[in-house]
Design a protein around this motif. Structure first.
Motif, PDB file in Angstrom:
ATOM      1  N   HIS A 493      58.460 -27.886   9.774  1.00  0.00           N
ATOM      2  CA  HIS A 493      58.141 -28.937   8.805  1.00  0.00           C
ATOM      3  C   HIS A 493      56.661 -28.879   8.416  1.00  0.00           C
ATOM      4  O   HIS A 493      56.318 -29.064   7.231  1.00  0.00           O
ATOM      5  CB  HIS A 493      58.480 -30.307   9.384  1.00  0.00           C
ATOM      6  CG  HIS A 493      59.944 -30.500   9.641  1.00  0.00           C
ATOM      7  ND1 HIS A 493      60.914 -30.075   8.760  1.00  0.00           N
ATOM      8  CD2 HIS A 493      60.618 -31.089  10.679  1.00  0.00           C
ATOM      9  CE1 HIS A 493      62.124 -30.384   9.233  1.00  0.00           C
ATOM     10  NE2 HIS A 493      61.963 -30.997  10.403  1.00  0.00           N
ATOM     11  N   VAL A 494      55.795 -28.643   9.409  1.00  0.00           N
ATOM     12  CA  VAL A 494      54.361 -28.556   9.114  1.00  0.00           C
ATOM     13  C   VAL A 494      54.075 -27.376   8.198  1.00  0.00           C
ATOM     14  O   VAL A 494      53.321 -27.488   7.211  1.00  0.00           O
ATOM     15  CB  VAL A 494      53.553 -28.434  10.428  1.00  0.00           C
ATOM     16  CG1 VAL A 494      52.088 -28.125  10.131  1.00  0.00           C
ATOM     17  CG2 VAL A 494      53.663 -29.719  11.238  1.00  0.00           C
ATOM     18  N   THR A 495      54.695 -26.235   8.492  1.00  0.00           N
ATOM     19  CA  THR A 495      54.494 -25.054   7.656  1.00  0.00           C
ATOM     20  C   THR A 495      54.937 -25.305   6.225  1.00  0.00           C
ATOM     21  O   THR A 495      54.232 -24.961   5.258  1.00  0.00           O
ATOM     22  CB  THR A 495      55.253 -23.853   8.247  1.00  0.00           C
ATOM     23  OG1 THR A 495      54.799 -23.619   9.576  1.00  0.00           O
ATOM     24  CG2 THR A 495      55.020 -22.598   7.406  1.00  0.00           C
ATOM     25  N   LEU A 510      39.629 -24.493   5.620  1.00  0.00           N
ATOM     26  CA  LEU A 510      38.728 -25.641   5.686  1.00  0.00           C
ATOM     27  C   LEU A 510      39.440 -26.869   6.235  1.00  0.00           C
ATOM     28  O   LEU A 510      38.911 -27.586   7.106  1.00  0.00           O
ATOM     29  CB  LEU A 510      38.166 -25.945   4.295  1.00  0.00           C
ATOM     30  CG  LEU A 510      37.146 -27.079   4.215  1.00  0.00           C
ATOM     31  CD1 LEU A 510      35.917 -26.764   5.069  1.00  0.00           C
ATOM     32  CD2 LEU A 510      36.734 -27.345   2.769  1.00  0.00           C
ATOM     33  N   ALA A 511      40.667 -27.115   5.755  1.00  0.00           N
ATOM     34  CA  ALA A 511      41.444 -28.255   6.252  1.00  0.00           C
ATOM     35  C   ALA A 511      41.769 -28.083   7.735  1.00  0.00           C
ATOM     36  O   ALA A 511      41.738 -29.045   8.512  1.00  0.00           O
ATOM     37  CB  ALA A 511      42.731 -28.409   5.440  1.00  0.00           C
ATOM     38  N   LEU A 512      42.049 -26.838   8.132  1.00  0.00           N
ATOM     39  CA  LEU A 512      42.358 -26.577   9.540  1.00  0.00           C
ATOM     40  C   LEU A 512      41.146 -26.849  10.416  1.00  0.00           C
ATOM     41  O   LEU A 512      41.263 -27.411  11.517  1.00  0.00           O
ATOM     42  CB  LEU A 512      42.826 -25.134   9.704  1.00  0.00           C
ATOM     43  CG  LEU A 512      43.209 -24.712  11.132  1.00  0.00           C
ATOM     44  CD1 LEU A 512      44.355 -25.562  11.657  1.00  0.00           C
ATOM     45  CD2 LEU A 512      43.586 -23.237  11.165  1.00  0.00           C
ATOM     46  N   ASN A 513      39.961 -26.453   9.948  1.00  0.00           N
ATOM     47  CA  ASN A 513      38.747 -26.743  10.716  1.00  0.00           C
ATOM     48  C   ASN A 513      38.566 -28.237  10.919  1.00  0.00           C
ATOM     49  O   ASN A 513      38.233 -28.697  12.020  1.00  0.00           O
ATOM     50  CB  ASN A 513      37.520 -26.176   9.990  1.00  0.00           C
ATOM     51  CG  ASN A 513      37.198 -24.759  10.430  1.00  0.00           C
ATOM     52  OD1 ASN A 513      37.416 -24.401  11.581  1.00  0.00           O
ATOM     53  ND2 ASN A 513      36.703 -23.957   9.520  1.00  0.00           N
ATOM     54  N   ALA A 514      38.749 -29.012   9.848  1.00  0.00           N
ATOM     55  CA  ALA A 514      38.596 -30.465   9.954  1.00  0.00           C
ATOM     56  C   ALA A 514      39.607 -31.039  10.941  1.00  0.00           C
ATOM     57  O   ALA A 514      39.282 -31.906  11.763  1.00  0.00           O
ATOM     58  CB  ALA A 514      38.757 -31.109   8.584  1.00  0.00           C
ATOM     59  N   CYS A 515      40.849 -30.538  10.871  1.00  0.00           N
ATOM     60  CA  CYS A 515      41.901 -31.028  11.778  1.00  0.00           C
ATOM     61  C   CYS A 515      41.582 -30.668  13.226  1.00  0.00           C
ATOM     62  O   CYS A 515      41.686 -31.505  14.124  1.00  0.00           O
ATOM     63  CB  CYS A 515      43.242 -30.443  11.349  1.00  0.00           C
ATOM     64  SG  CYS A 515      44.626 -30.910  12.409  1.00  0.00           S
ATOM     65  N   LEU A 535      51.999 -24.969  17.058  1.00  0.00           N
ATOM     66  CA  LEU A 535      52.166 -25.596  15.751  1.00  0.00           C
ATOM     67  C   LEU A 535      51.362 -24.880  14.669  1.00  0.00           C
ATOM     68  O   LEU A 535      51.833 -24.733  13.529  1.00  0.00           O
ATOM     69  CB  LEU A 535      51.737 -27.068  15.808  1.00  0.00           C
ATOM     70  CG  LEU A 535      52.462 -27.963  16.812  1.00  0.00           C
ATOM     71  CD1 LEU A 535      51.938 -29.389  16.712  1.00  0.00           C
ATOM     72  CD2 LEU A 535      53.958 -27.942  16.581  1.00  0.00           C
ATOM     73  N   ILE A 536      50.143 -24.443  15.006  1.00  0.00           N
ATOM     74  CA  ILE A 536      49.270 -23.905  13.964  1.00  0.00           C
ATOM     75  C   ILE A 536      49.432 -22.403  13.760  1.00  0.00           C
ATOM     76  O   ILE A 536      49.148 -21.901  12.668  1.00  0.00           O
ATOM     77  CB  ILE A 536      47.793 -24.242  14.250  1.00  0.00           C
ATOM     78  CG1 ILE A 536      47.317 -23.572  15.536  1.00  0.00           C
ATOM     79  CG2 ILE A 536      47.584 -25.741  14.312  1.00  0.00           C
ATOM     80  CD1 ILE A 536      45.836 -23.764  15.810  1.00  0.00           C
ATOM     81  N   GLY A 540      49.370 -20.462  10.202  1.00  0.00           N
ATOM     82  CA  GLY A 540      48.366 -19.452   9.925  1.00  0.00           C
ATOM     83  C   GLY A 540      48.978 -18.132   9.509  1.00  0.00           C
ATOM     84  O   GLY A 540      48.507 -17.477   8.568  1.00  0.00           O
ATOM     85  N   VAL A 541      50.034 -17.721  10.210  1.00  0.00           N
ATOM     86  CA  VAL A 541      50.712 -16.470   9.856  1.00  0.00           C
ATOM     87  C   VAL A 541      51.265 -16.543   8.438  1.00  0.00           C
ATOM     88  O   VAL A 541      51.227 -15.565   7.686  1.00  0.00           O
ATOM     89  CB  VAL A 541      51.822 -16.171  10.877  1.00  0.00           C
ATOM     90  CG1 VAL A 541      52.687 -15.001  10.406  1.00  0.00           C
ATOM     91  CG2 VAL A 541      51.221 -15.853  12.243  1.00  0.00           C
ATOM     92  N   ALA A 542      51.776 -17.730   8.060  1.00  0.00           N
ATOM     93  CA  ALA A 542      52.308 -17.901   6.702  1.00  0.00           C
ATOM     94  C   ALA A 542      51.221 -17.693   5.657  1.00  0.00           C
ATOM     95  O   ALA A 542      51.518 -17.291   4.520  1.00  0.00           O
ATOM     96  CB  ALA A 542      52.937 -19.286   6.552  1.00  0.00           C
ATOM     97  N   PHE A 543      49.967 -17.953   5.993  1.00  0.00           N
ATOM     98  CA  PHE A 543      48.858 -17.736   5.066  1.00  0.00           C
ATOM     99  C   PHE A 543      48.185 -16.379   5.289  1.00  0.00           C
ATOM    100  O   PHE A 543      47.117 -16.109   4.734  1.00  0.00           O
ATOM    101  CB  PHE A 543      47.814 -18.849   5.213  1.00  0.00           C
ATOM    102  CG  PHE A 543      48.151 -20.102   4.466  1.00  0.00           C
ATOM    103  CD1 PHE A 543      47.740 -20.275   3.148  1.00  0.00           C
ATOM    104  CD2 PHE A 543      48.894 -21.109   5.062  1.00  0.00           C
ATOM    105  CE1 PHE A 543      48.052 -21.423   2.450  1.00  0.00           C
ATOM    106  CE2 PHE A 543      49.218 -22.269   4.370  1.00  0.00           C
ATOM    107  CZ  PHE A 543      48.796 -22.429   3.057  1.00  0.00           C
TER     108      PHE A 543
END
Length: 617
Positions: A493-495, A510-515, A535-536, A540-543
């Protein structure tokens, strides 16, 4: 906070005391943990020797070593509970006094005890199922005999949580009765589980905010969610067991033991002497000493708080003598204590490799340049903070340098032993860690004779087991929560949500750094790794982000979390070590926080920093 007001969070590094009337049982417990660690060292080393000389091995050596980790992972937190040193993330009790503090402590321990009751029950259920399976660990040794450590460990933790809920018997009895009543109601009464999920989660969160241990937050949340979905809680000890006996995990306690042996000896003074004689004549000298020494010890102990407490008293006079303002000196030491997180053989690096399923040697290589970058940035800031006085300058003396290098030659060779065996193909990561631990034992015990066999070694081994066991307890229960999230398809769901709302890879980073920075403010690096990495990584692999790059990013943000004002653990440890109030500590670390934040952004947007050394798969 003053130096005399050490909260339980700070007690994580207080020495184990055995002067109470219960000293003999305590020493017996310490000895069991120490023997488990000693066997964990000797088995792999013996295997290496037998393999090299006779081309044979020890039957079942890997399984035995892994289950020794289980022993440390359950008896270590029992020691921590006994000493009141289970890891917490709250500082609320620092600001309470009198009845309010007593009440908060009783509630925090009481809720944690209720959670532990059900963990113990779940462990008994799991062992019963394993007994019926009839598996053997090695020839003739049933696996369930060793797995009995799970309910035994939880039972000891439970008893000590109740005992330490108050200093007087009326409080302890009241907490015990409340725990029994809550356990009976939740376990036997026909309650609407689905409707109680959120209220129970809120109770666990409140108890954590009042000073409850981290393992109770993660384990309690997992059990409540399982209960709300009518799922068996016996899967929680199963997850804990599977994590602790992971083939790569023995490297964690072994490298930690090597670091503890060095930290408890006179090695810090010898290494600081080396750095002072080599760099003392330069303006950068004091900052170099501070950054290198702190990074070295954190990389091996895996606990930056240990580094601050062990080296702070040696480094602060050095910096003050070099005309640093006290605030700048304290900020530099506090921040340097976290640098070793990205340097091999750091525990967080090993743990990320295990959870993300990436090769440990490639993870070590990926983190080297980012770790050096963070150290260089902090070093540059430290150099700029030095005053203009000259009376602390030292002339370069080649004879003194040779003497200092010769005196510390064994300690300086420690990283070469670990890295040489690991990357030279001589040993597995676990065997390399065992050899490193044995090497530091010989150096501290035989070569320098800094530690004594009967007085110091059992204490140091028990301290190491206490720290590692407390971490493994958190990791085990956190894995149960992670598996619930995976089963609920939260990563998917997160992906999907991220891919549907964020198109740019750079915006995602950038959003990941903030999170991650926000997560680092409220979670310790170990539980965050277990819960967040599954979860991440798929996102990340998707990107198109390499898991190695993602891992270094993740740990760099967690490194910043150690310095988060008010809640960062290094800020709290340093306030205790240097006797500074929290507002002053916050002002001391804010500049270095900003400097390291720049490093995190560079690591994020320059992926070649992580990919160059390990190369492409």
């Amino acid at each position: 906070m003053t130096a005399g007001a050490a909260p339980e969070a700070l007690a994580a590094h207080a020495p184990i005391a055995d002067s109470a009337p219960r000293a003999w049982p305590h020493r017996f417990e310490n000895a069991i943990v120490a023997l488990a660690l000693a066997a964990m060292v000797l088995l792999p080393v013996t295997e290496i020797v037998l393999r090299a000389v006779f081309a044979v091995g020890i039957p079942g050596v890997q399984a035995l070593t892994q289950h020794l980790v289980l022993a440390v992972g359950m008896l270590g937190p029992a020691l921590a509970a006994r000493e009141g040193r289970l890891l917490t993330i709250s500082t609320v009790q620092l600001f309470l006094s009198g009845a309010a503090r007593i009440g908060a402590h009783a509630i925090a321990n009481g809720v944690a005890a209720v959670v532990t009751v059900f963990l113990c029950v779940a462990a008994v259920q799991y062992v019963q199922s394993e007994r019926g399976a009839g598996d053997e660990l090695v020839s003739g040794l049933p696996t369930w005999w060793v797995e009995l450590l799970l309910p035994v460990g939880f039972a000891l933790i439970l008893a000590r949580l109740v005992w330490r809920a108050g200093e007087r018997w009326p409080v302890r009895i009241a907490v015990l009765l409340a725990v029994v009543a809550a356990a009976l109601v939740l376990g036997l009464a026909p309650l609407p589980a689905a409707k109680l999920t959120w209220p129970l989660l809120a109770i666990v969160a409140i108890a954590t905010a009042l000073g409850g241990p981290v393992f109770a937050l993660l384990g309690g949340a997992a059990m409540v969610l399982f209960w709300g979905e009518d799922l068996p809680i016996a899967s929680l000890p199963l997850d804990h067991y599977r994590l602790v006996v992971n083939p790569s995990l023995p490297a964690v306690p072994l490298f930690t033991l090597a670091g503890y042996l060095l930290a408890e000896s006179r090695a810090p003074a010898r290494l600081i002497r080396v750095f002072r004689t080599v760099f003392g004549g330069f303006r950068a000298g004091p900052a170099l000493v501070t950054v290198f020494a702190c990074a070295f010890f954190t990389a091996f102990t895996g606990a930056s708080g240990v580094t601050i407490l062990a080296l702070g008293g040696l480094l602060l006079p050095l910096l003050i003598g070099a005309h640093y303002r006290e605030r700048s000196a304290v900020g530099l030491i506090t921040s340097a204590g976290s640098l070793g997180v990205l340097l091999p053989p750091s525990l967080p690096l090993i743990l990320y490799a295990v959870v993300a399923k990436v090769p440990l040697d490639r993870m070590f290589l990926a983190a080297v340049l980012p770790g050096l970058l963070m150290a260089t940035l902090l070093l540059a800031w430290g150099i700029r903070q030095r005053g203009r006085g000259t009376d602390a300058e030292r002339r370069f003396d080649a004879r003194e340098v040779r003497a200092a290098l010769w005196d510390a030659k064994w300690e300086l060779a420690t990283p070469l032993v670990a890295i040489g065996m690991l990357f030279g193909g001589v040993a597995t990561p676990v065997e390399a860690a065992a050899v490193t631990a044995l090497y530091t034992f010989i150096v501290t015990m035989v070569v320098h004779r800094d530690l004594t066999l009967t007085r110091d070694v059992p204490r140091v081994f028990a301290e190491c087991g206490l720290l590692v066991g407390g971490i493994l307890l958190i990791l085990g229960v956190a894995l149960g929560l992670t598996n619930y999230l995976v089963d609920a398809q939260v990563p998917d769901h997160v992906t999907d949500w991220v891919k549907g709302n964020i198109e740019s890879r750079w915006a995602f980073l950038l959003a990941l750094n903030a999170c991650l920075l926000a997560i680092g403010c409220v979670m310790d690096v170990f539980s965050a790794t277990i819960v967040m990495v599954p979860l991440i990584v798929p996102v990340g692999v998707a990107f198109g982000i390499d898991p190695l790059h993602l891992g270094v990013m993740f740990l760099a943000n967690m490194e910043l979390g150690f310095l988060t004002p008010l809640v960062g653990m290094n800020v709290i440890f340093a306030a205790y070590r240097f006797g500074k109030p929290m507002p002053e500590m916050v002002r001391a670390v804010l500049p270095t926080f900003g400097v390291l934040l720049i490093g995190v952004l560079l690591i994020t947007y320059l992926p070649w920093l992580t990919s160059w050394l390990p190369g492409t798969p």
